[in-house]
Design a protein around this motif. Structure first.
Motif, PDB file in Angstrom:
ATOM      1  N   LEU A   5      80.691  -7.369  33.367  1.00 32.15           N
ATOM      2  CA  LEU A   5      79.432  -7.153  34.064  1.00 32.15           C
ATOM      3  C   LEU A   5      78.660  -8.461  34.140  1.00 32.15           C
ATOM      4  N   GLU A   7      75.382 -11.058  34.369  1.00 29.35           N
ATOM      5  CA  GLU A   7      74.096 -11.084  33.690  1.00 29.35           C
ATOM      6  C   GLU A   7      72.990 -10.709  34.657  1.00 29.35           C
ATOM      7  N   CYS A 280      74.123  -4.883  41.643  1.00 30.27           N
ATOM      8  CA  CYS A 280      73.429  -3.678  41.185  1.00 30.27           C
ATOM      9  C   CYS A 280      74.160  -2.414  41.609  1.00 30.27           C
ATOM     10  N   CYS A 302      77.796   1.043  32.634  1.00 31.64           N
ATOM     11  CA  CYS A 302      77.594   0.637  34.028  1.00 31.64           C
ATOM     12  C   CYS A 302      76.308   1.229  34.602  1.00 31.64           C
ATOM     13  N   TYR A 305      73.331  -0.575  33.209  1.00 25.81           N
ATOM     14  CA  TYR A 305      73.195  -1.875  33.874  1.00 25.81           C
ATOM     15  C   TYR A 305      72.587  -1.692  35.264  1.00 25.81           C
ATOM     16  N   ASN A 308      68.862  -1.079  35.019  1.00 23.15           N
ATOM     17  CA  ASN A 308      68.123  -2.293  34.671  1.00 23.15           C
ATOM     18  C   ASN A 308      68.077  -3.286  35.825  1.00 23.15           C
TER      19      ASN A 308
END
Length: 404
Positions: A5, A7, A280, A302, A305, A308
């Motif tokens: 993933l 950053e 995203c 996932c 993430y 966020n």
């Protein structure tokens, strides 16, 4: 799942080609600087058909694709700036029956045209303003009649480029009206002209449009064929889009493993491009496919993430807050269902509670009721064993008390 993933930091990386210089007297200025002061070169459509046009290179340096953070949403490439395409209705998330963590998709609404945000790049922002200020006929049938007349006259005069644009515009209008079968016919005519004129960019665009419409018509095999052809012709952005759409099609067919592979390829292209907005939704799509496979740990990582990353996207105006509320509501709901399946009932209840609060802020009663129902189920399951044990103990005490 071996996908790394990216950053979550910073904004989208500098677009490729931003260092392109013009051969004119203002060559010392980058395209972004030229655009700020109104200079884009001499924009001539005939010259712009050539890849060697200075004006086209300047505009291409500014004209990049941007993505919204919705997961399970079919993606479209940006149309060439000179097409002057009508505004599209925003694509809505695809609803797939029997998919773990799937939230019912919102029905596509023609009002989506007025809710679209302004593009982030200069060229498309100018074009959007021009489209909004241009007075056109509101009746789509009249627009189609005018475009058909234009396409016929352009074909007779040998102006293939003008005919191509007209057929593509007709397909977009049919798409906005939900008449996908008619749109397919126009896109096929557009594709035929692109092939005959050796326009690879238009050919890839036609394959994308045909793949999306065939998917909406339930023709999954044809949709896969078109997206694979787009994959052969497209650049990095186009391949990211094609892999994303292929993953959604395979997900709809119940082939979650194939879907996860394509979503991983989409993540790789998003990482290469440094596109935070693409990272995203591609990671979110992988989370949905992982849940369908039963890989709940990968799905949870996932989706978290994705949630966020969506909060860090910068979109203009009220559209940003509404988009984030919708995305976060769906992500929290999926996270709640994944945690419920994985036995993490405390976390599931927390996510459903947050989803209910977001839906309340949206003034969306249906989403609030759905989140409230799932919250009740999670809390019920959380205390179900204790309740059963209490019933057993009370029954045992009753039996002992009744015995002589």
């Amino acid at each position: 799942m071996s996908t790394t993933l990216p950053e979550i930091s910073g904004s989208r990386s500098t677009m490729e080609g931003a260092s392109i210089r013009s051969k004119s007297s203002s060559a010392i200025l980058q395209p972004t600087t030229q655009a700020r002061f109104g200079y884009l070169g001499k924009l001539n459509l005939k010259e712009a058909q050539s890849a060697q046009s200075d004006a086209l290179r300047n505009v291409s340096a500014l004209d990049s694709s941007s993505f919204l953070p919705h997961v399970m949403t079919l993606q479209r490439p940006s149309t060439p700036w000179q097409y002057n395409t009508p505004q599209r209705v925003l694509e809505q998330p695809v609803a797939i029956q029997g998919q773990g963590g799937e939230v019912a998709a919102v029905a596509q609404s023609k009002s989506g045209q007025v809710s679209q945000p302004l593009p982030s790049n200069y060229v498309r922002r100018v074009r959007r303003r021009a489209q909004e200020s241009k007075k056109t006929c509101n009746d789509h049938r009249q627009q189609l009649a005018d475009l058909k007349l234009l396409a016929d006259s352009a074909s007779r005069s040998g102006n293939i480029y003008q005919a191509m644009q007209a057929y593509h515009k007709m397909g977009v209008i049919y798409d906005n009206q939900g008449q996908y079968q008619e749109a397919v016919q126009k896109y096929k005519q557009f594709l035929a002209l692109c092939i005959s004129s050796k326009n690879s960019q238009g050919e890839a665009l036609a394959y994308n449009c045909l793949g999306i419409d065939e998917f909406k018509l339930g023709q999954f095999d044809e949709s896969i064929q078109y997206f694979n052809k787009q994959l052969e012709l497209a650049d990095s952005t186009g391949r990211l889009i094609a892999h994303t759409n292929l993953g959604i099609v395979f997900q709809a067919m119940g082939l979650a493993e194939h879907a996860a592979i394509h979503h991983q390829h989409a993540i790789e292209y998003a990482n290469r491009m440094g596109a935070k907005d693409a990272q995203c939704f591609t990671v979110g799509n992988l989370g949905v496919a992982s849940a369908a496979q039963g890989d709940l740990q990968t799905s949870r990582i996932c989706l978290q993430y994705h949630l966020n990353a969506a909060s860090k996207q910068k979109l203009p105006g009220k559209f940003a807050s509404q988009t984030f509320k919708k995305v976060s509501n769906n992500a929290l709901h999926r996270l709640g269902q994944v945690n419920t399946t994985d036995g993490r009932l405390d976390e599931a209840a927390s996510h459903f509670e947050q989803a209910m609060a977001v839906a309340r802020g949206q003034h969306c009663q249906s989403n609030e009721e759905q989140a409230g129902a799932m919250l009740g189920i999670a809390r019920g399951l959380l205390s179900f064993e204790d309740h059963c044990q209490a019933l057993v103990n009370s029954g045992s005490q009753a039996v002992v008390a009744a015995s002589p």
